[in-house]
Design a protein around this motif. Structure first.
Motif, PDB file in Angstrom:
ATOM      1  N   LEU A   1       0.837  -1.208   0.000  1.00 62.20           N
ATOM      2  CA  LEU A   1       0.000   0.000   0.000  1.00 62.20           C
ATOM      3  C   LEU A   1       0.869   1.254   0.000  1.00 62.20           C
ATOM      4  N   LEU A   2       1.905   1.241   0.804  1.00 61.65           N
ATOM      5  CA  LEU A   2       2.786   2.408   0.877  1.00 61.65           C
ATOM      6  C   LEU A   2       3.576   2.582  -0.423  1.00 61.65           C
ATOM      7  N   SER A   3       4.010   1.485  -1.003  1.00 61.89           N
ATOM      8  CA  SER A   3       4.771   1.591  -2.253  1.00 61.89           C
ATOM      9  C   SER A   3       3.893   2.119  -3.389  1.00 61.89           C
ATOM     10  N   GLN A   4       2.573   1.885  -3.276  1.00 63.18           N
ATOM     11  CA  GLN A   4       1.628   2.375  -4.275  1.00 63.18           C
ATOM     12  C   GLN A   4       1.053   3.745  -3.918  1.00 63.18           C
ATOM     13  N   LYS A   5       1.569   4.327  -2.833  1.00 62.19           N
ATOM     14  CA  LYS A   5       1.154   5.662  -2.372  1.00 62.19           C
ATOM     15  C   LYS A   5      -0.340   5.721  -2.006  1.00 62.19           C
ATOM     16  N   GLN A   6      -0.864   4.615  -1.540  1.00 57.42           N
ATOM     17  CA  GLN A   6      -2.245   4.585  -1.083  1.00 57.42           C
ATOM     18  C   GLN A   6      -2.256   4.902   0.416  1.00 57.42           C
ATOM     19  N   TRP A   7      -2.121   6.178   0.718  1.00 51.67           N
ATOM     20  CA  TRP A   7      -1.844   6.618   2.080  1.00 51.67           C
ATOM     21  C   TRP A   7      -2.992   6.348   3.050  1.00 51.67           C
ATOM     22  N   ARG A   8      -4.230   6.588   2.627  1.00 56.51           N
ATOM     23  CA  ARG A   8      -5.359   6.343   3.529  1.00 56.51           C
ATOM     24  C   ARG A   8      -5.456   4.851   3.877  1.00 56.51           C
ATOM     25  N   GLU A   9      -5.364   4.010   2.860  1.00 56.74           N
ATOM     26  CA  GLU A   9      -5.443   2.571   3.086  1.00 56.74           C
ATOM     27  C   GLU A   9      -4.268   2.092   3.939  1.00 56.74           C
ATOM     28  N   ALA A  10      -3.091   2.694   3.723  1.00 63.18           N
ATOM     29  CA  ALA A  10      -1.915   2.328   4.507  1.00 63.18           C
ATOM     30  C   ALA A  10      -2.088   2.729   5.964  1.00 63.18           C
ATOM     31  N   ASP A  11      -2.720   3.873   6.196  1.00 58.81           N
ATOM     32  CA  ASP A  11      -2.967   4.315   7.559  1.00 58.81           C
ATOM     33  C   ASP A  11      -3.894   3.326   8.267  1.00 58.81           C
ATOM     34  N   ARG A  12      -4.933   2.901   7.564  1.00 58.20           N
ATOM     35  CA  ARG A  12      -5.873   1.930   8.144  1.00 58.20           C
ATOM     36  C   ARG A  12      -5.208   0.575   8.369  1.00 58.20           C
ATOM     37  N   GLU A  13      -4.329   0.172   7.443  1.00 55.85           N
ATOM     38  CA  GLU A  13      -3.618  -1.091   7.612  1.00 55.85           C
ATOM     39  C   GLU A  13      -2.651  -1.011   8.794  1.00 55.85           C
TER      40      GLU A  13
END
Length: 230
Positions: free
Chosen positions: A18-30
């Protein structure tokens, strides 16, 4: 490449992806999910300062390292700790005075012009202030205070002050005020003024108390980050 080490066997592959794909909101939830899992907390629960104090260093290094790596040093717990320390915070695990705490929250963009942001108002991209993510303010466990408890205390106060008649009167007043307040909150949500879930409004302590609890968790986190060499 950041190694995905864990002292408890936690899989950080999804967080890395998620972080490598810059999906910041999803990464925060993960990040929230894995930290709750490592702390053996339910997914719909929250973290306490004790959970943070016991959090394994290997896992904290992995989580922080992933955030720092994929944000080019903009996000991560160690970045937040640096901001906190540079604004007068002490790494002793104690909640600082409001002046220091507000400096951190304003620098990280969680508090803007004296107003606390709701989670949905955070900025989930690299234009956000340094240290903006991950944001654990929505992960902290609030102590539940069921309305029935307050009702019982209210009625007991009436009983002590005015006997049976006083208890009945206060019980009726309690019911009326909650019905009015419930209707008011539903109306304000309908027109877009309130954006938090009504259920959370009924079951949580006042915002001021919640903010102090979040402050204590962050202070514990920064102390733990330091102890883990970050």
């Amino acid at each position: 490449m950041q190694q995905l080490k864990s002292a408890v066997g936690m899989d950080y592959t999804k967080l890395r992806d998620l972080l490598s794909q810059k999906q910041w909101r999803e990464a925060d939830r993960e990040t929230r999910r894995v930290m709750l899992a490592v702390s053996k907390r339910p997914e719909d629960g929250g973290l306490t300062h004790k959970n943070i104090n016991d959090f394994p260093c290997e896992d904290l290094r992995t989580i922080d390292g992933l955030w720092v790596q994929y944000s080019n040093g903009r996000f991560g717990f160690s970045v937040q700790k640096e901001i906190y320390f540079n604004n007068g915070g002490q790494l002793d695990g104690k909640c600082p005075n409001n002046k220091v705490w507000y400096r951190l929250c304003e620098a990280a963009g969680w508090r803007v012009k004296g107003t606390w942001l709701y989670y949905d108002d955070l900025t989930f991209d690299t234009s956000a202030p340094r240290g903006h993510l991950p944001c654990i303010t929505s992960w902290v466990m609030d102590l539940p205070v069921p309305p029935i408890l307050w009702f019982v205390l209210w009625v007991l106060a009436g009983l002590i002050g005015g006997g049976i008649a006083g208890a009945i009167l206060l019980a009726l007043l309690w019911f009326v005020q909650w019905v009015i307040l419930w209707m008011l909150t539903r109306f304000l949500r309908a027109i877009g003024i309130l954006r938090f879930p009504i259920r959370s409004f009924w079951w949580k302590l006042p915002v001021g108390a919640s903010i102090r609890r979040v402050c204590l968790v962050y202070a514990s986190l920064f102390q733990r980050v330091t102890a883990c060499g970050l």
